[in-house]
Design an enzyme around this catalytic site. Structure first.
Site, short mmCIF file in Angstrom:
data_model
loop_
_atom_site.label_atom_id
_atom_site.label_comp_id
_atom_site.label_asym_id
_atom_site.label_seq_id
_atom_site.Cartn_x
_atom_site.Cartn_y
_atom_site.Cartn_z
N LYS A 176 -2.75 49.89 32.20
CA LYS A 176 -2.36 50.58 33.44
C LYS A 176 -0.85 50.44 33.59
O LYS A 176 -0.33 49.37 33.89
CB LYS A 176 -3.03 49.95 34.67
CG LYS A 176 -2.72 50.75 35.93
CD LYS A 176 -2.86 49.95 37.21
CE LYS A 176 -1.57 49.38 37.74
NZ LYS A 176 -0.53 50.36 38.13
N GLU A 251 3.17 36.74 33.59
CA GLU A 251 4.63 36.61 33.57
C GLU A 251 5.11 37.05 34.94
O GLU A 251 5.01 38.22 35.29
CB GLU A 251 5.25 37.51 32.49
CG GLU A 251 4.83 37.17 31.08
CD GLU A 251 5.38 35.85 30.59
OE1 GLU A 251 6.20 35.22 31.31
OE2 GLU A 251 4.98 35.42 29.51
N CYS A 285 13.22 40.17 35.42
CA CYS A 285 12.70 38.83 35.75
C CYS A 285 13.72 37.80 35.33
O CYS A 285 13.77 36.71 35.89
CB CYS A 285 11.43 38.53 34.97
SG CYS A 285 10.26 39.82 34.92
N GLU A 386 13.20 35.40 45.22
CA GLU A 386 13.53 36.44 44.24
C GLU A 386 13.81 37.75 44.98
O GLU A 386 13.02 38.16 45.83
CB GLU A 386 12.38 36.64 43.26
CG GLU A 386 12.72 37.64 42.18
CD GLU A 386 11.64 37.80 41.12
OE1 GLU A 386 10.46 37.95 41.48
OE2 GLU A 386 11.99 37.79 39.92
C1 UN1 Z 1 11.85 41.17 32.17
O1 UN1 Z 1 12.81 41.13 32.90
O2 UN1 Z 1 10.70 41.23 32.65
O3 UN1 Z 1 15.39 38.94 28.13
C2 UN1 Z 1 11.93 41.22 30.69
C3 UN1 Z 1 15.53 40.02 28.68
C4 UN1 Z 1 14.77 41.21 28.14
C5 UN1 Z 1 13.39 41.22 28.69
C6 UN1 Z 1 13.32 41.06 30.17
N1 UN1 Z 1 14.74 41.16 26.72
O4 UN1 Z 1 16.27 40.18 29.64
#
Ligand code: UN1
Length: 496
Positions: A176, A251, A285, A386
């Protein structure tokens, strides 16, 4: 130009949702531009997709892994050949600048080649038995149907992190995509189909988390759920997986820190912070959302960084000269603006930015200025929460020990970095900052696909994506004992 309608992909066919409903996906840099019309799917579509995946699993799991790998090599070659088009389409639906969507597509290509190669490894172990004439080995076995709920910030990279390892291990997939970025998953799935992934092995159902994501989690036939998104939703995913003991790979959030020691190369540290905080409009993230500097350099860093941030060119990411794109949607933009108010109210000093960009083409999109707060203290909400936008909070420390304490003062644990010329500081920080990813003299963003990706504390639940570590999510170990003694032998008893 009439709006292009995209369908679900179930059992090797492009099919409309049984709901008969659709939703529009618009360009966040230009709300007037419809990127495509997608299926607003429901539980019935999920049921069809899981049924197809469960049926396809019966044969796909028996295809030799090197053969599965050959198909993935072809998929990777095609993604590489079409990288520019795929990246342009990704910028149109997600907003991040074209240099970055090329990086996103490249990350999917890297992952696909990497897992294609894994088809000729998938190593187990052999080990001696404690008994004579007995052979011991381990092998990986697939689990069945895997359900994926993927985010909008890495529209193809993250779906590839989940799909390619699942497939190489012999599982089948129902995915999805995020409602803001379904086109990139449509594009990836289309390539997979055209390059020979058999019907039912990869399935895609678009729609909302409630109508599509939840039924994927609830279906007893899905045995792995891999989710990337907020900690709040991740907790619910985890609870949804618990009653039937599904593998849940989560994650989630981050509040990543960059530490700048007084001996650091400040130009380099500023380059790193600028990229870490404002790359992808801060919507990673791994984004740098806290910058902590030694008190002797903090003033200098703030003025250098503020100048650079204020000069960043914000606009439509398809323009090669633009350095930062829009927020992905209006909700995300409003979150950023709300946090600017919270920062001010809590007493942080707004150094630059903080406003929505308006006038001309800006009015058509969700543009916000790169924003920096200084004098941020550990009790403030902008230190703790965040934001997922281009807002950097700067604080200061007096000693290395204090820097480590501040770095770890967060419920999250994804990524962190230190800028220093001192090898002792570098190694001590590498050991003592409790995150899943750590950088020395490099920004908090920029993970590569052959190293484990994931975080500690409320960022993850102990699993890792990417690297060979991810194979443990998509397979289960089987320990095999072969007794060729022709006699009755008892472990722990007959070897005394
Ligand atoms: C994410 O922000 O969910 O290390 C992934 C990084 C990228 C992946 C980020 N290669 O910033």
């Amino acid at each position: 130009m009439s709006d292009k309608v995209y369908k679900n992909f179930i059992n090797g066919q492009w099919v409309a949702s049984k709901s008969g409903q659709t939703f529009e996906n618009r360009n966040p840099a230009n709300k007037d531009e419809v990127v495509g019309v997608f299926q607003k799917s429901n539980q019935d579509d999920v049921n069809d997709a899981v049924t197809a995946a469960a049926e396809a699993y019966k044969t796909w799991r028996l295809v030799p892994a090197p053969k599965r790998g050959e198909i993935l090599y072809r998929v990777a070659n095609r993604l590489f050949a079409e990288k520019e088009r795929l990246s342009q389409e990704m910028t149109r639906e997600m907003g991040k600048i074209i240099a970055e969507t090329r990086g996103d597509t490249q990350e999917a290509i890297d992952m696909t080649y990497y897992m294609a190669g894994e088809g000729r490894r998938l190593f187990g172990q052999t080990t001696p038995s404690e008994l004579g004439n007995k052979f011991c080995m381990t092998m990986r076995q697939p689990l069945g149907v895997c359900g994926f709920i993927t985010p909008w910030n890495f529209p193809m990279a993250i779906p590839s992190w989940k799909s390619m390892p699942a497939l190489i291990c012999g599982n089948t997939v129902v995915i999805k995509p995020a409602t803001d970025t379904p086109l990139s998953v449509v594009n990836m799935v289309k390539v997979m189909d055209e390059e020979g992934i058999p019907p039912g092995v990869i399935n895609m159902v678009t729609g909302s988390g409630g109508a599509v994501g939840q039924p994927i989690i609830n279906d007893p036939r899905t045995r792995v759920i891999s989710f990337t998104g907020s900690t709040e939703v991740g907790r619910k995913v985890s609870e949804g997986c618990a009653p039937t003991f599904k593998h849940a790979c989560l994650e989630m959030g981050g509040k990543n820190v960059q530490i700048v020691m007084d001996d650091a190369d400040l130009e380099l540290a500023v380059d790193g912070a600028l990229w870490g905080a404002f790359g992808t409009t801060g919507q990673r993230c791994t984004a740098t959302s806290r910058l902590i500097c030694h008190k002797d350099v903090v003033g200098k860093v703030i003025s250098m960084l503020a100048k650079r941030a204020a000069a960043l060119k914000v606009g439509n990411g398809l323009d090669e000269s633009v350095q930062m794109g829009p927020a992905v949607n209006e909700g995300q933009l409003n979150t950023v603006l709300e946090y600017v108010e919270i920062g001010k109210k809590d007493g942080a000093r707004l150094v630059t930015g903080g406003e929505r960009l308006t006038g001309g083409d800006y009015d058509k999109g969700f543009f916000v200025q790169p924003t920096i707060f200084a004098d941020v203290t550990q009790s403030m909400r902008i230190w703790k929460e965040e934001i997922f936008g281009p807002v950097l909070s700067i604080g200061s420390f007096s000693t290395f020990e204090e820097a480590i304490e501040m770095a770890n003062d967060t419920p999250y644990g994804l990524s962190a970095s230190i800028y220093t010329q001192n090898v002792n500081y570098a190694y001590a920080a590498m050991r003592d900052v409790y995150t899943g990813i750590f950088y020395v003299n490099a920004p908090t963003i920029g993970a590569e696909t052959h190293l484990p990706f994931g975080g500690t504390k409320e960022t993850g639940n102990g699993h890792r994506e990417a690297a060979t570590a991810c194979l443990d999510v998509f397979s289960e170990w089987k320990s095999v004992y072969v007794d060729f003694s022709g006699t009755f032998q008892r472990a722990q008893i007959d070897n005394q």
